[in-house]
Design a protein around this motif. Structure first.
Motif, PDB file in Angstrom:
ATOM      1  N   VAL A   1     -59.020  -1.223 -54.189  1.00 24.73           N
ATOM      2  CA  VAL A   1     -58.078  -1.416 -53.026  1.00 24.73           C
ATOM      3  C   VAL A   1     -57.124  -2.645 -53.202  1.00 24.73           C
ATOM      4  O   VAL A   1     -57.269  -3.665 -54.099  1.00 24.73           O
ATOM      5  N   VAL A   2     -56.235  -2.653 -52.543  1.00 21.36           N
ATOM      6  CA  VAL A   2     -55.118  -3.724 -52.275  1.00 21.36           C
ATOM      7  C   VAL A   2     -55.570  -4.397 -50.812  1.00 21.36           C
ATOM      8  O   VAL A   2     -56.447  -4.177 -50.101  1.00 21.36           O
ATOM      9  N   GLY A   3     -54.781  -5.331 -50.568  1.00 25.53           N
ATOM     10  CA  GLY A   3     -54.944  -6.549 -49.502  1.00 25.53           C
ATOM     11  C   GLY A   3     -54.391  -5.813 -48.246  1.00 25.53           C
ATOM     12  O   GLY A   3     -52.993  -5.873 -48.307  1.00 25.53           O
ATOM     13  N   ARG A   4     -55.141  -5.489 -47.225  1.00 28.67           N
ATOM     14  CA  ARG A   4     -54.524  -5.041 -45.840  1.00 28.67           C
ATOM     15  C   ARG A   4     -55.276  -5.740 -44.840  1.00 28.67           C
ATOM     16  O   ARG A   4     -56.546  -5.603 -44.845  1.00 28.67           O
ATOM     17  N   GLU A   5     -54.599  -6.615 -44.084  1.00 35.04           N
ATOM     18  CA  GLU A   5     -55.342  -7.436 -43.422  1.00 35.04           C
ATOM     19  C   GLU A   5     -55.205  -6.880 -41.771  1.00 35.04           C
ATOM     20  O   GLU A   5     -54.171  -7.445 -40.991  1.00 35.04           O
ATOM     21  N   ASN A   6     -55.658  -5.908 -41.481  1.00 37.34           N
ATOM     22  CA  ASN A   6     -56.027  -5.350 -39.951  1.00 37.34           C
ATOM     23  C   ASN A   6     -57.371  -4.805 -39.900  1.00 37.34           C
ATOM     24  O   ASN A   6     -58.345  -4.380 -40.864  1.00 37.34           O
ATOM     25  N   THR A   7     -57.787  -4.728 -38.563  1.00 33.54           N
ATOM     26  CA  THR A   7     -59.168  -4.253 -38.392  1.00 33.54           C
ATOM     27  C   THR A   7     -59.453  -2.933 -38.837  1.00 33.54           C
ATOM     28  O   THR A   7     -60.378  -2.456 -39.366  1.00 33.54           O
ATOM     29  N   ALA A   8     -58.633  -1.934 -39.028  1.00 35.89           N
ATOM     30  CA  ALA A   8     -58.636  -0.620 -39.385  1.00 35.89           C
ATOM     31  C   ALA A   8     -59.057  -0.742 -40.868  1.00 35.89           C
ATOM     32  O   ALA A   8     -60.088  -0.003 -41.421  1.00 35.89           O
TER      33      ALA A   8
ATOM     34  N   ARG B   1     -70.166  11.752 -67.940  1.00 40.74           N
ATOM     35  CA  ARG B   1     -70.121  11.064 -66.756  1.00 40.74           C
ATOM     36  C   ARG B   1     -68.495  11.220 -66.311  1.00 40.74           C
ATOM     37  O   ARG B   1     -67.867  10.730 -66.989  1.00 40.74           O
ATOM     38  N   VAL B   2     -68.672  11.430 -64.874  1.00 42.93           N
ATOM     39  CA  VAL B   2     -67.272  11.250 -64.335  1.00 42.93           C
ATOM     40  C   VAL B   2     -66.966  10.332 -63.456  1.00 42.93           C
ATOM     41  O   VAL B   2     -67.863  10.282 -62.373  1.00 42.93           O
ATOM     42  N   TYR B   3     -65.991   9.631 -63.481  1.00 41.97           N
ATOM     43  CA  TYR B   3     -65.773   8.542 -62.287  1.00 41.97           C
ATOM     44  C   TYR B   3     -64.602   8.957 -61.827  1.00 41.97           C
ATOM     45  O   TYR B   3     -63.518   8.900 -62.294  1.00 41.97           O
ATOM     46  N   LEU B   4     -64.582   9.228 -60.343  1.00 43.77           N
ATOM     47  CA  LEU B   4     -63.495   9.258 -59.383  1.00 43.77           C
ATOM     48  C   LEU B   4     -62.877   8.111 -59.032  1.00 43.77           C
ATOM     49  O   LEU B   4     -63.826   7.434 -58.412  1.00 43.77           O
ATOM     50  N   THR B   5     -61.742   7.712 -59.267  1.00 43.22           N
ATOM     51  CA  THR B   5     -61.162   6.207 -58.946  1.00 43.22           C
ATOM     52  C   THR B   5     -60.125   6.565 -58.085  1.00 43.22           C
ATOM     53  O   THR B   5     -59.155   7.407 -58.420  1.00 43.22           O
ATOM     54  N   PHE B   6     -60.100   5.706 -56.974  1.00 42.03           N
ATOM     55  CA  PHE B   6     -58.781   5.961 -55.850  1.00 42.03           C
ATOM     56  C   PHE B   6     -58.157   4.550 -55.754  1.00 42.03           C
ATOM     57  O   PHE B   6     -58.906   3.489 -55.371  1.00 42.03           O
ATOM     58  N   ASP B   7     -56.687   4.418 -56.059  1.00 44.50           N
ATOM     59  CA  ASP B   7     -56.246   3.355 -56.232  1.00 44.50           C
ATOM     60  C   ASP B   7     -55.291   3.191 -54.826  1.00 44.50           C
ATOM     61  O   ASP B   7     -54.832   4.209 -54.373  1.00 44.50           O
ATOM     62  N   ASP B   8     -54.982   1.867 -54.545  1.00 42.34           N
ATOM     63  CA  ASP B   8     -53.658   1.718 -53.682  1.00 42.34           C
ATOM     64  C   ASP B   8     -54.352   1.774 -52.108  1.00 42.34           C
ATOM     65  O   ASP B   8     -53.562   1.338 -51.127  1.00 42.34           O
TER      66      ASP B   8
ATOM     67  N   GLY C   1     -72.276   3.225 -50.325  1.00 45.10           N
ATOM     68  CA  GLY C   1     -72.706   2.980 -51.517  1.00 45.10           C
ATOM     69  C   GLY C   1     -71.560   3.308 -52.580  1.00 45.10           C
ATOM     70  O   GLY C   1     -71.838   3.526 -53.723  1.00 45.10           O
ATOM     71  N   HIS C   2     -70.462   3.101 -52.339  1.00 46.65           N
ATOM     72  CA  HIS C   2     -69.279   3.396 -53.319  1.00 46.65           C
ATOM     73  C   HIS C   2     -69.007   1.944 -53.921  1.00 46.65           C
ATOM     74  O   HIS C   2     -69.429   0.966 -53.423  1.00 46.65           O
ATOM     75  N   THR C   3     -68.375   2.030 -55.125  1.00 40.89           N
ATOM     76  CA  THR C   3     -67.790   0.758 -55.826  1.00 40.89           C
ATOM     77  C   THR C   3     -66.509   0.448 -55.220  1.00 40.89           C
ATOM     78  O   THR C   3     -65.505   0.887 -55.324  1.00 40.89           O
ATOM     79  N   LEU C   4     -66.471  -0.952 -54.645  1.00 43.57           N
ATOM     80  CA  LEU C   4     -65.064  -1.417 -54.115  1.00 43.57           C
ATOM     81  C   LEU C   4     -64.696  -2.198 -55.422  1.00 43.57           C
ATOM     82  O   LEU C   4     -65.189  -3.605 -55.204  1.00 43.57           O
ATOM     83  N   GLY C   5     -63.786  -2.025 -55.713  1.00 43.68           N
ATOM     84  CA  GLY C   5     -62.853  -2.763 -56.709  1.00 43.68           C
ATOM     85  C   GLY C   5     -61.703  -3.403 -56.316  1.00 43.68           C
ATOM     86  O   GLY C   5     -61.145  -2.973 -55.281  1.00 43.68           O
ATOM     87  N   MET C   6     -60.992  -4.153 -57.249  1.00 42.76           N
ATOM     88  CA  MET C   6     -59.550  -4.804 -56.626  1.00 42.76           C
ATOM     89  C   MET C   6     -58.611  -4.114 -57.577  1.00 42.76           C
ATOM     90  O   MET C   6     -58.683  -3.745 -58.691  1.00 42.76           O
ATOM     91  N   HIS C   7     -57.266  -4.141 -56.763  1.00 39.49           N
ATOM     92  CA  HIS C   7     -56.093  -3.451 -57.335  1.00 39.49           C
ATOM     93  C   HIS C   7     -54.930  -4.414 -57.220  1.00 39.49           C
ATOM     94  O   HIS C   7     -53.915  -4.246 -56.838  1.00 39.49           O
ATOM     95  N   SER C   8     -55.354  -5.650 -57.037  1.00 39.94           N
ATOM     96  CA  SER C   8     -54.462  -6.817 -56.823  1.00 39.94           C
ATOM     97  C   SER C   8     -54.368  -6.912 -55.219  1.00 39.94           C
ATOM     98  O   SER C   8     -54.603  -5.863 -54.295  1.00 39.94           O
TER      99      SER C   8
ATOM    100  N   TYR D   1     -60.215  -3.378 -42.350  1.00 40.86           N
ATOM    101  CA  TYR D   1     -61.790  -4.030 -42.700  1.00 40.86           C
ATOM    102  C   TYR D   1     -62.605  -3.016 -42.549  1.00 40.86           C
ATOM    103  O   TYR D   1     -63.598  -3.183 -43.368  1.00 40.86           O
ATOM    104  N   ALA D   2     -62.579  -2.215 -41.420  1.00 35.23           N
ATOM    105  CA  ALA D   2     -63.641  -1.055 -41.297  1.00 35.23           C
ATOM    106  C   ALA D   2     -63.706  -0.246 -42.588  1.00 35.23           C
ATOM    107  O   ALA D   2     -64.815  -0.051 -42.806  1.00 35.23           O
ATOM    108  N   ARG D   3     -62.589  -0.045 -43.000  1.00 37.15           N
ATOM    109  CA  ARG D   3     -62.442   0.969 -44.276  1.00 37.15           C
ATOM    110  C   ARG D   3     -63.127   0.229 -45.559  1.00 37.15           C
ATOM    111  O   ARG D   3     -63.975   0.858 -46.421  1.00 37.15           O
ATOM    112  N   TYR D   4     -62.909  -0.942 -45.726  1.00 37.99           N
ATOM    113  CA  TYR D   4     -63.659  -1.836 -46.985  1.00 37.99           C
ATOM    114  C   TYR D   4     -64.957  -1.680 -46.866  1.00 37.99           C
ATOM    115  O   TYR D   4     -65.613  -1.307 -47.718  1.00 37.99           O
TER     116      TYR D   4
END
Ligand code: ZN
Length: 324
Positions: free
Chosen positions: A151-158, A120-127, A170-177, A160-163
């Motif tokens: 992901v990290v905290g970015r407060e702008n409409t672009a 099982r392979v998990y591709l994870t993208f930080d930052d 269907g991807h997993t949205l995790g926290m990275h501070s 928000y749309a990406r989160y």
């Protein structure tokens, strides 16, 4: 009604009508102007989208590897170019040679063992999110693959749309501070909790789902935290949050940018010798090579026997670094 009143009314009504006509004309003109501007924005946006897709497609075409090339790509890059490229191949040699536990720079990685024979392979993208999030999502979509974004905290409409897009596809949205500023988040257990609450609330507000997975900036084995990492791990557990480190690094966050070939080489290390592989990538504006490397990496993994690419869920064998 007196003549005088009649006269006043006969002047006032046409005047009022004329005024309304003028206001309507003015407002109409403004709406047309705004619509024109909006159309302009859309065109710019679409152009940007088309351009980035073209760059991406042309790269994929130019660099498409034959299936037979992919299988020996890692060995080839390592043996022929590895030493001279100046990237730390010694790190990755350890991955390839040790199927169980192995040690790198004092960090022991646990190789997941589910023993049902499936890799099982998990591709994870930080930052992220970044200007490349949509490209990454498009590529994942094209290959029918789900991944995990810390992901990290970015407060702008672009952003928000990406989160939202990450969750909706269907991807997993995790926290990275929230802040990713080591000095702040690792200053004390309280500041860590505060930062975690902030990113958790933001993602919950935007997506309607409370995130349950976390990746520590620098990993749980980082040596920069002023606070005992075990304390922070306990805090996350008490909040019902599971943290994931990685057991393969694509190396895309180094000071010297890697070529797509180097990232491909790094990311594919030892997948077939491990039951669970969590690969670390980065989704930032500085990591264009990662986007270019991704299609080849996915194709190579999909060509491996008995191997699946999955998003991190509660079923995933937890990969965490051992640390003092
Ligand atoms: Zn990070």
């Amino acid at each position: 009604m007196s003549k005088r009143t009649e006269k006043i009314i006969s002047i006032l009504i046409p005047a009022a009508l004329a005024l309304m006509c003028i206001i309507t004309a003015l407002l109409g003109g403004r709406v047309i102007n705004l619509e024109k501007r909006l159309e302009g924005y859309r065109a710019v946006q679409q152009l940007g989208e088309r351009e980035s897709r073209l760059v991406q497609l042309s790269w994929i075409e130019e660099n498409a590897y034959e299936a037979s090339d992919i299988s020996d790509l890692a060995a080839r890059t390592y043996s022929e170019e590895g030493a001279s490229l100046g990237y730390p191949c010694d790190e990755y040699e350890a991955h390839a040679s040790a199927p169980g536990l192995y040690d790198r720079n004092g960090v022991t990685y646990a190789a997941g063992s589910d023993s049902d024979g499936v890799h099982r392979v998990y591709l994870t993208f930080d930052d992220g999110p970044s200007i490349y999030t949509d490209d990454i999502l498009d590529i994942l979509d094209a290959y029918g693959v789900k991944a995990t974004f810390f992901v990290v905290g970015r407060e702008n409409t672009a952003s928000y749309a990406r989160y939202l897009r990450i969750v909706e596809e269907g991807h997993t949205l995790g926290m990275h501070s929230y802040s990713h500023v080591y000095n702040d988040i690792y200053a004390s257990p309280e500041s860590f909790a505060e930062d975690t609450e902030r990113i958790r609330n933001l993602l919950e507000d935007v997506t309607g789902q409370s995130p349950v997975f976390y990746r520590f900036p620098g990993g749980s084995s980082n040596d920069v935290s002023a606070t005992d990492m075990h304390e922070l791990e306990d805090y996350l557990a008490s909040e019902g949050i599971v943290y994931f480190d990685w057991n393969v690094s694509s190396g895309d966050a180094g000071k010297t940018p890697l070529t797509p070939d180097q990232i491909i080489h790094n990311a594919l290390q030892g997948i077939e010798s491990r039951d669970t592989t969590v690969i670390l990538f980065h989704d930032t504006a500085a990591k264009r090579s990662t986007v270019y490397a991704l299609p080849t990496i996915i194709e190579a993994i999909q060509a491996m026997d008995n191997t699946e690419i999955l998003p991190i869920t509660y079923d995933t064998t937890v990969i965490q670094h051992d640390h003092p």
